[in-house]
Enzyme design. Structure first.
Site, short mmCIF file in Angstrom:
data_model
loop_
_atom_site.label_atom_id
_atom_site.label_comp_id
_atom_site.label_asym_id
_atom_site.label_seq_id
_atom_site.Cartn_x
_atom_site.Cartn_y
_atom_site.Cartn_z
N TRP A 455 0.82 -1.22 0.00
CA TRP A 455 0.00 0.00 0.00
C TRP A 455 0.85 1.27 0.00
CZ3 TRP A 455 -0.98 -3.84 3.84
CH2 TRP A 455 -2.02 -4.72 3.51
N HIS A 456 2.07 1.17 -0.49
CA HIS A 456 2.97 2.32 -0.50
C HIS A 456 3.16 2.85 -1.92
CE1 HIS A 456 4.94 0.68 3.47
NE2 HIS A 456 3.69 1.09 3.63
N PHE A 457 2.11 2.84 -2.72
CA PHE A 457 2.23 3.29 -4.11
C PHE A 457 2.49 4.80 -4.15
CE2 PHE A 457 -2.18 2.50 -2.87
CZ PHE A 457 -2.80 3.72 -3.07
#
Length: 518
Positions: A455-457
Site C-alpha cells: 500500500w505504498h504506491f
C-alpha cells in the site's frame, strides 16, 4: 473538531487564501500549518474518523481492509491494479494514516538525495519533531514482535538498534501512531495544531476539477479555485484570494487523476478523451510505482491479540515486517490480500504475516483515466511489479531471509506438534519452495505468483517531471502538488512519517515565501 463541516452545509461559493484538496496524511499537517496565518479550506471526499470507529483502534486495522465498499463510502476504497493486484487507498479525514498499520519510521538518506528537492535538513528535523510530539508513541512490544526481533538478530539482520525513529541498517523497534491502549493517532489530529478560526474542513466534498484563469498568450494559466460536489450531488465553487494557491494533496492516484481531469497532461491523450487542454504535461500519470510485498502466513498454536508492526529488519535489499491478525473467517470476506481466504466454517485463528518490502522499487508503470468525467471512478493504474530484474532479485534474497527466520530458535515456540511428535509450522496459503535455498528460479516463481502490495504506491506527479523543487506544477501558476505522487521512491520502511513531515515542511516554506513577497 468545530472546524469540520459536512459539505452540504457549506455555501455555494466561498473564497479562501488556500484550498487543500485532500485531508490526508500530507494534507492535514499542510493545512494546519498554513492556517497559522491564512484562511484554509480543506476538501476531503471521505467522512470523519469518528463515524467509523474501527479506524480509531488497532483492532480495527484488519477490519477496515476486509470491509467491502460497494455502494458506500468506506474509509478504505478498494481498487485492483491492471496487474491484477488488489489494493486500497484512504477515503477518510486523515487519509491512509487512518487505515494503515501505524508504523512510524523516518525516510532514508537516499530518499532525500533522489527527491529532486533541495531540503533544508534542519527544517526537516523540526517538521518531524512537530509531528512526533503529538501523535507518535513508543508502544510495548507484543510477544510476537519480541520474538520476531529476536529472530531477525539471530539470522544476522544486525545490529540491534533498539528504539529508533531513524532509518538505520539492522533491526529496530520504531514509533507507532497507535498508543499502548491501541488507540490510533493519525494525521487528522495534526489539524488541532492549526488556528481553528482560520481553518474550515469540508467532509464528503468531492473535487471534480480545478478552475483556471483564461490563458493569456504571454503568461501561464493560473489556478483560481475548484468545483466540488457534496454528498447530495450539489455543486459548489471555492475560489482563492490574491496570492493564494490551490494545493493538491489527493494522493498518488487522486492527484494525477485530478490534473488530467482538469486539463493538465499529455495533449494528445487529453484530446482523445475530449478534455479541454489547459497545459501540455507529458509526465502526468507516469512513473507510477508500488513496492512489492511477498509474505508467508503462519497460524500460531496459541491465540494473540491483533498486533500491527512494531519491529523492522532493514537491509539495503529489503525490509522485513510482521503483523498478527485474528479474523472470523466464516463471516469476513477476503481481507484484501493481507491474509488468505479460508472456506472453513466459524473458526477464529491468530495468523502471523511475515513480509518483505522491496525498496524503491525500480519497476514503474502508469496511470490512465477510467472515466473522462467522473472523478469518483478510480483511475486505471499499472505498477509492473517485479518487472525490473533487480526488484525480482531482491525479492529472492528477502524471501530466503524469511526462510532463515523460520529456522531461528526463537521461532520454535510457534510450531505445532503432530501425532507423530514432529514439529512444524502450519502455513496458510503458499509456503516457501522446499529448495528455496539453492534454486533461484523456484523462488522467482514464488515471488511472481504471490506478489501483493504494501500500500505504498507513489508517483504520477514526480518532482522534476511534473512539479518543480518547490512542488509547484510546472507551467501553471498558483498550483502545487504536496503528497506521495511527487516521490521518486517510497521513503523508508513506511512512508507516513515522511508524508506528514512533508506537509509541515512545505507549509512553513509557503509561509516564508508569502512573508518575503511583501
Amino acid at each position: 473538531m468545530k472546524f469540520v463541516h459536512t459539505a452540504t452545509n457549506l455555501p455555494q461559493e466561498e473564497e479562501y487564501d488556500y484550498i487543500v484538496i485532500g485531508g490526508g496524511t500530507a494534507g492535514c499537517p499542510l493545512a494546519a500549518t498554513l492556517s497559522e496565518k491564512y484562511s484554509v479550506l480543506v476538501l476531503e471526499r471521505g467522512g470523519a474518523p469518528n463515524s467509523t470507529p474501527s479506524v480509531l483502534s488497532a483492532f480495527g486495522f484488519f477490519t477496515n481492509l476486509a470491509e467491502a465498499d460497494e455502494g458506500k463510502t468506506t474509509p478504505a476504497q478498494k481498487f485492483t491494479s491492471e496487474d491484477g493486484v488488489k489494493n486500497a487507498r484512504g477515503r477518510v479525514l486523515g487519509g491512509t494514516s487512518m487505515i494503515n498499520a501505524g508504523f512510524y519510521s523516518r525516510a532514508e538518506e537516499e530518499f532525500y538525495s533522489k527527491s529532486g528537492v533541495k531540503w533544508e535538513r534542519d527544517e526537516v528535523e523540526k517538521a518531524y519533531e512537530w509531528v512526533e510530539e503529538s501523535i507518535v508513541s513508543r508502544s510495548n512490544l507484543t510477544p510476537w514482535n519480541a520474538a520476531l526481533k529476536e529472530a531477525l538478530l539471530e539470522v544476522g539482520v544486525g545490529p540491534d538498534n533498539g528504539f529508533n525513529l531513524d532509518h538505520v541498517l539492522g533491526t529496530k523497534e520504531s514509533g507507532s501512531t497507535f498508543d499502548n491502549l491501541g488507540r490510533r493517532h493519525g494525521a487528522v489530529e495534526l489539524l488541532n495544531k492549526g488556528e481553528a478560526k482560520n481553518l474550515k474542513v469540508a467532509i464528503y466534498a468531492t473535487v471534480e476539477r480545478i478552475l483556471f484563469s483564461s490563458k493569456a498568450s504571454t503568461s501561464n494559466p493560473s489556478a483560481i479555485g475548484v468545483i466540488y460536489t457534496d454528498s447530495k450531488g450539489k455543486s459548489h465553487r471555492a475560489l482563492i484570494r490574491n496570492k493564494g494557491e490551490v494545493i493538491l494533496s489527493a494522493g498518488a492516484l487522486g492527484s494525477p487523476q485530478l490534473l488530467l481531469l482538469s486539463g493538465i497532461g499529455p495533449s494528445s491523450y487529453l484530446s482523445s478523451l475530449k478534455i479541454p487542454l489547459i497545459q501540455h504535461q507529458k509526465n502526468v500519470g507516469q512513473f507510477m510505482a508500488d513496492n512489492p510485498r511477498n509474505n508467508i502466513f503462519l497460524v500460531t498454536p496459541f491465540p494473540f491479540d491483533p498486533s500491527p508492526a512494531q519491529v523492522v529488519g532493514i537491509t539495503t535489499d529489503y525490509y522485513i515486517e510482521s503483523n498478527v491478525g485474528v479474523l472470523p473467517f466464516s463471516s469476513t470476506p477476503e481481507p484484501f490480500s493481507f491474509l488468505p481466504s479460508l472456506s472453513s466454517s466459524s473458526i477464529n485463528l491468530s495468523v502471523a504475516t511475515i513480509g518483505e518490502k522491496i525498496p524503491g522499487p525500480l519497476s514503474r508503470g502508469d496511470l490512465r483515466l477510467a472515466s473522462s468525467s467522473d472523478v469518483k471512478t478510480s483511475p486505471r493504474v499499472r505498477f509492473n511489479y517485479l518487472q525490473e530484474p533487480e526488484d525480482l532479485a531482491r525479492c529472492v534474497r528477502g524471501m530466503r531471509k524469511i526462510g532463515d527466520i523460520l529456522e531461528a530458535k526463537s521461532m520454535d515456540r510457534f510450531k505445532f506438534t503432530d501425532l507423530q511428535g514432529q514439529k512444524g509450522f502450519l502455513f496458510l496459503g503458499s509456503s516457501l519452495p522446499s529448495n528455496y535455498k539453492t534454486d533461484d528460479s523456484s523462488v522467482e516463481e514464488f515471488c511472481r505468483s504471490t506478489v501483493t502490495t504494501f500500500w505504498h504506491f507513489h508517483g504520477g506527479c514526480l518532482v522534476g517531471k511534473v512539479v518543480d523543487g518547490d512542488f509547484r506544477v510546472m507551467g501553471i501558476n498558483k498550483l502545487r502538488v504536496v503528497d506521495g505522487s511527487t516521490f521518486t521512491i517510497s521513503p523508508g520502511t513506511n512512508p507516513q512519517a515522511a508524508l506528514m513531515m512533508l506537509g509541515r515542511y512545505v507549509g512553513l516554506k509557503m509561509q516564508q515565501e508569502r512573508k518575503e513577497s511583501k
